[in-house]
Design an enzyme around this catalytic site. Structure first.
Site, PDB file in Angstrom:
ATOM      1  N   CYS A  51      -1.948   1.530   9.372  1.00 15.89           N
ATOM      2  CA  CYS A  51      -2.211   2.743   8.588  1.00 15.89           C
ATOM      3  C   CYS A  51      -3.645   2.698   8.054  1.00 15.89           C
ATOM      4  O   CYS A  51      -4.196   1.634   7.811  1.00 15.89           O
ATOM      5  CB  CYS A  51      -1.222   2.834   7.422  1.00 15.89           C
ATOM      6  SG  CYS A  51      -1.431   4.355   6.438  1.00 15.89           S
ATOM      7  N   ASP A  53      -4.544   3.481   5.211  1.00 15.32           N
ATOM      8  CA  ASP A  53      -4.499   3.143   3.779  1.00 15.32           C
ATOM      9  C   ASP A  53      -5.446   1.971   3.484  1.00 15.32           C
ATOM     10  O   ASP A  53      -5.426   0.952   4.183  1.00 15.32           O
ATOM     11  CB  ASP A  53      -3.046   2.768   3.411  1.00 15.32           C
ATOM     12  CG  ASP A  53      -2.846   2.665   1.915  1.00 15.32           C
ATOM     13  OD1 ASP A  53      -3.553   1.871   1.268  1.00 15.32           O
ATOM     14  OD2 ASP A  53      -1.977   3.385   1.388  1.00 15.32           O
ATOM     15  N   ARG A  55      -5.415  -0.270   1.439  1.00 14.24           N
ATOM     16  CA  ARG A  55      -4.824  -1.515   0.932  1.00 14.24           C
ATOM     17  C   ARG A  55      -4.265  -2.424   2.020  1.00 14.24           C
ATOM     18  O   ARG A  55      -3.715  -3.476   1.725  1.00 14.24           O
ATOM     19  CB  ARG A  55      -3.711  -1.184  -0.076  1.00 14.24           C
ATOM     20  CG  ARG A  55      -4.204  -0.406  -1.281  1.00 14.24           C
ATOM     21  CD  ARG A  55      -3.051   0.201  -2.054  1.00 14.24           C
ATOM     22  NE  ARG A  55      -2.334   1.199  -1.265  1.00 14.24           N
ATOM     23  CZ  ARG A  55      -1.240   1.831  -1.676  1.00 14.24           C
ATOM     24  NH1 ARG A  55      -0.738   1.544  -2.861  1.00 14.24           N
ATOM     25  NH2 ARG A  55      -0.656   2.732  -0.911  1.00 14.24           N
ATOM     26  N   HIS A 107       3.478   0.144   6.203  1.00 13.58           N
ATOM     27  CA  HIS A 107       3.544  -0.499   4.880  1.00 13.58           C
ATOM     28  C   HIS A 107       4.441   0.329   3.963  1.00 13.58           C
ATOM     29  O   HIS A 107       4.450   1.558   4.032  1.00 13.58           O
ATOM     30  CB  HIS A 107       2.147  -0.655   4.276  1.00 13.58           C
ATOM     31  CG  HIS A 107       1.466   0.653   3.990  1.00 13.58           C
ATOM     32  ND1 HIS A 107       1.436   1.221   2.735  1.00 13.58           N
ATOM     33  CD2 HIS A 107       0.823   1.532   4.805  1.00 13.58           C
ATOM     34  CE1 HIS A 107       0.786   2.369   2.792  1.00 13.58           C
ATOM     35  NE2 HIS A 107       0.407   2.597   4.042  1.00 13.58           N
ATOM     36  N   CYS A 110       4.080   4.109   1.876  1.00 11.65           N
ATOM     37  CA  CYS A 110       3.057   4.815   2.669  1.00 11.65           C
ATOM     38  C   CYS A 110       3.000   6.303   2.264  1.00 11.65           C
ATOM     39  O   CYS A 110       4.009   7.009   2.317  1.00 11.65           O
ATOM     40  CB  CYS A 110       3.377   4.684   4.149  1.00 11.65           C
ATOM     41  SG  CYS A 110       2.146   5.482   5.221  1.00 11.65           S
TER      42      CYS A 110
HETATM   43 CO    CO Z   1       0.134   4.491   4.819  1.00 16.53          CO
END
Ligand code: CO
Length: 223
Positions: A51, A53, A55, A107, A110
């Site tokens: 992803c 993202d 993190r 994750h 999400c």
């Molecule tokens: Co995500």
């Protein structure tokens, strides 16, 4: 933009460039030849599809270094067979780099998955999230029984990873590679950001054996 805000923005940007110089200094102190070696080429064993993202960075999560993981990321780690970007990365990783592991890594928590579960419009991204709504539709009998919203999102995170593993297995790229070699595995992971730990979903695919009959492709006639 106010002067104060402008200053803050410039500082944030300058920190990135300073961060780069610090990184180069640290690595060169540890190994003066570090960047010469990196420049010589890459031989990663792993393709990471994760992803976007901020993190869940592939190298940090797996404690690997530059050069070890080939990476493709998009919102909610979706693998669509009409996405030229994903297909190009997959083809290069599988057929040129000859990676041994492709890891689809979602994750928990999400945002893309949560958005797909909602009825809200978010703009252009709604068209991308449609792919996840399709995953929901496939598993609605299970998901509709989960009343806790967080648990529902997290279960869809897992189911989405599993579907994307299957999607990769259905590509001509992966099926032809399996015909040629036995050392290519497709894995599904979920990262728990609250602990940092990876959960292996144990859906590893090593052949087209478990694909639905209609998705199994014969050897290409045009080769
Ligand atoms: Co995500």
């Amino acid at each position: 933009m106010s002067i104060e805000k402008n200053e803050k923005q410039k500082r944030g940007y300058d920190e990135l460039l300073q961060g780069n110089r610090d990184w180069v200094k640290n690595e060169t102190e540890k190994d003066p030849d570090y960047f010469n070696k990196l420049a010589a080429g890459q031989e990663p064993d792993v393709l990471w599809i994760g992803c976007s993202d901020s993190r869940v960075p592939a190298n940090e999560v797996t404690n690997t270094k530059p050069g070890q993981v080939f990476v493709h990321r998009n919102i909610a780690n979706v693998c669509v067979h009409s996405d030229m970007n994903m297909l190009s990365v997959l083809d290069y990783a599988v057929n040129v780099l000859k990676v041994k592991h492709v890891i689809v890594s979602g994750h928990y928590g999400c945002g893309g998955i949560a958005a797909a579960l909602s009825n809200q419009q978010f703009g252009l991204i709604d068209n991308w999230l449609r792919h996840i709504k399709d995953v929901y539709r496939l598993h609605s009998h299970e998901l509709d029984r989960i009343s806790n919203e967080t648990l529902k999102v997290n279960r869809l995170v897992e189911l989405n990873v599993i579907e994307q593993v299957y999607n990769l297995c259905k590509t001509t790229i992966v099926q032809n590679a399996w015909r040629e070699r036995e050392d290519l595995e497709i894995h599904g992971w979920v990262i728990d950001i609250s602990t940092g730990l990876v959960k292996d979903l144990h859906v590893t695919a090593k052949s087209s054996e478990n694909l639905g009959e209609v998705f199994k492709l014969d050897e290409s006639k045009v080769r």
